[in-house]
Design an enzyme around this catalytic site. Structure first.
Site, PDB file in Angstrom:
ATOM      1  N   LYS A 143      51.798  42.580  40.676  1.00  0.00           N
ATOM      2  CA  LYS A 143      51.996  41.134  40.468  1.00  0.00           C
ATOM      3  C   LYS A 143      52.968  40.896  39.319  1.00  0.00           C
ATOM      4  CE  LYS A 143      47.504  39.926  42.428  1.00  0.00           C
ATOM      5  NZ  LYS A 143      46.135  39.446  42.255  1.00  0.00           N
ATOM      6  N   GLN A 182      42.092  38.617  37.414  1.00  0.00           N
ATOM      7  CA  GLN A 182      41.950  39.556  38.527  1.00  0.00           C
ATOM      8  C   GLN A 182      40.458  39.805  38.798  1.00  0.00           C
ATOM      9  OE1 GLN A 182      44.454  40.632  40.415  1.00  0.00           O
ATOM     10  NE2 GLN A 182      43.137  41.869  41.713  1.00  0.00           N
ATOM     11  N   ASP A 197      45.715  31.058  42.113  1.00  0.00           N
ATOM     12  CA  ASP A 197      44.961  31.818  43.124  1.00  0.00           C
ATOM     13  C   ASP A 197      44.327  30.874  44.154  1.00  0.00           C
ATOM     14  OD1 ASP A 197      44.904  34.629  43.037  1.00  0.00           O
ATOM     15  OD2 ASP A 197      43.666  34.627  41.224  1.00  0.00           O
TER      16      ASP A 197
HETATM   17  N1  GUN Z   1      41.025  40.484  43.846  1.00  0.00           N
HETATM   18  C1  GUN Z   1      41.332  40.746  45.133  1.00  0.00           C
HETATM   19  N2  GUN Z   1      42.219  39.860  45.601  1.00  0.00           N
HETATM   20  C2  GUN Z   1      42.471  39.012  44.601  1.00  0.00           C
HETATM   21  C3  GUN Z   1      43.331  37.876  44.478  1.00  0.00           C
HETATM   22  O1  GUN Z   1      44.025  37.447  45.406  1.00  0.00           O
HETATM   23  N3  GUN Z   1      43.329  37.277  43.250  1.00  0.00           N
HETATM   24  C4  GUN Z   1      42.563  37.716  42.212  1.00  0.00           C
HETATM   25  N4  GUN Z   1      42.616  37.037  41.076  1.00  0.00           N
HETATM   26  N5  GUN Z   1      41.771  38.757  42.301  1.00  0.00           N
HETATM   27  C5  GUN Z   1      41.733  39.404  43.487  1.00  0.00           C
END
Ligand code: GUN
Length: 298
Positions: free
Chosen positions: A63, A107, A130
Site C-alpha cells: 500500500k 490494517q 477503507d
Molecule cells: N485486512 C485485510 N484486508 C484489509 C483491508 O482492505 N483494509 C484493512 N485496513 N485491513 C485489511
C-alpha cells in the site's frame, strides 16, 4: 458487451488482467494528485500497523509503495503487538484533526486485546478510505456518497471494464464478511442485479451458483467453486487469497477448470488483488478532493 455472452465449450474464458486495469486507473489517480498539487495539496494516507502479522506487513508495504508511485504521501506508523487500545485511539484522534492527513487506515486484524469495532468507528468517516466505518456502511446501504470498501469497489470496476450490464442479472456472492461480501452485495444491488448471498450455512451452494450470471467468490476456501458448479458464459470474480499444498497463492475458484466454461474470469494472483490497492488510492485522492475547501467534490 454482447447481452448473450456464451463460452462455447472448449473455448477458454477471457482472463481479466487486474494489473493492467489497475495501471490504467492509477494513471488517473496520479493526474488527480497533480491537480491537487496545483492547489497546494498533497494527499496523505496514514497507515497504522499494530503487531507483526506477516501477511499484514506485506499488504502494508504494498500500500505504501502504491501511494508513492502515484504521488500520495504515506505515513506508516508501526507499533508492537502490546500497543494499547487507548494509545491507538489517541493516535487516530490526532490524525482525525491533522489537516495534512486525508486518509486513515488501520490494517486489520489488530491484536486480540484491541476492539476492532471501536478502532474503526474512531476514524473520522471523511478520512475512512477503507470504507469500514458504520457511517460509510450506512451510506453504501442507502446509496448516498461515502467511501466504498476497496475490494468490492475494485470488483465493480472490473465488471465496468468489460462493459458488463448487471441490470436484471443474477449475481451470487459467496462469503458475507463486512469487508467484502456484504458491501459487494449492496453494490451489485445498486446496479439492479438480483443478488444471492451465500455463506457457511448455505445449503446446496451448487444449486445457487448454477443459476448465476456472475459469481463473486470471497469465502477464503480454495477450490470451493468447481467446474460442475457453473454454467457456460458465467462471469467469475475470485477474491480468495489462499495457499495450495505447495504454498502457491490461489483463489477460491478452480481456475483451470472453471475457465473452460466461463466467459470472463479473474486470476489469482493478478485479478482482484491489485484492484483492492488501486481503489484505496482512488478513495484517498477522493478524500483529499472532498476535504479541499475550494473543490468540495462528492
Ligand atoms: N485486512 C485485510 N484486508 C484489509 C483491508 O482492505 N483494509 C484493512 N485496513 N485491513 C485489511
Amino acid at each position: 458487451m454482447d447481452e448473450h455472452i456464451m463460452n462455447p465449450s472448449g473455448h477458454s474464458a477471457q482472463v481479466i488482467d487486474g494489473v493492467a486495469l489497475s495501471s490504467r486507473l492509477r494513471t488517473g489517480v496520479t493526474q488527480r494528485v497533480q491537480a491537487l498539487n496545483l492547489l497546494g495539496i498533497t494527499p496523505r494516507l496514514a497507515v497504522i500497523l499494530v503487531g507483526d502479522n506477516p501477511a499484514s506487513q506485506v499488504y502494508v508495504r504494498n500500500k505504501v509503495k502504491a501511494c508513492q508511485d502515484c504521488g500520495i504521501l504515506s505515513g506508516l506508523e508501526k507499533y508492537d503487538a502490546h500497543f494499547s487500545e487507548s494509545a491507538l485511539l489517541a493516535r487516530i484522534e490526532a490524525l482525525n484533526h491533522d489537516p495534512a492527513t486525508h486518509g486513515i487506515l488501520v490494517q486489520l486484524p489488530v491484536p486480540a486485546h484491541i476492539d476492532t469495532a471501536k478502532v474503526i468507528t474512531a476514524i473520522c468517516p471523511a478520512k475512512d478510505v477503507d470504507g469500514f466505518h458504520t457511517a460509510n456502511a450506512g451510506a453504501l446501504m442507502t446509496g448516498v456518497p461515502g467511501f466504498w470498501p476497496c475490494t468490492p469497489y475494485g470488483c465493480m470496476e472490473i465488471l465496468d471494464s468489460i462493459g458488463y450490464d448487471l441490470y436484471g442479472k443474477h449475481a451470487v456472492v459467496i462469503g458475507c464478511s463486512n469487508i467484502v461480501g456484504k458491501p459487494m452485495a449492496l453494490l451489485l444491488l445498486q446496479k439492479n442485479a438480483t443478488v444471492t448471498m451465500c455463506h457457511i450455512a448455505t445449503r446446496d451452494l451448487k444449486s445457487l451458483t448454477l443459476q448465476a450470471d456472475v459469481i463473486v467468490a470471497a469465502a477464503g476456501k480454495r477450490h470451493l467453486v468447481t467446474t460442475d458448479m457453473v454454467r457456460p458464459g458465467v462471469v467469475v470474480l475470485d477474491v480468495g487469497m489462499n495457499h495450495d499444498d505447495a504454498g502457491k497463492l490461489c483463489g477460491d475458484v478452480d481456475f483451470d477448470g472453471v475457465r473452460t466454461k466461463a466467459a470472463y474470469i479473474t486470476p489469482v494472483p493478478g485479478g482482484v488483488g491489485p484492484m483492492t490497492i488501486t481503489m484505496l488510492l482512488v478513495n484517498t485522492v477522493l478524500a483529499a478532493e472532498r476535504l479541499a475547501p475550494s473543490l468540495g467534490t462528492t
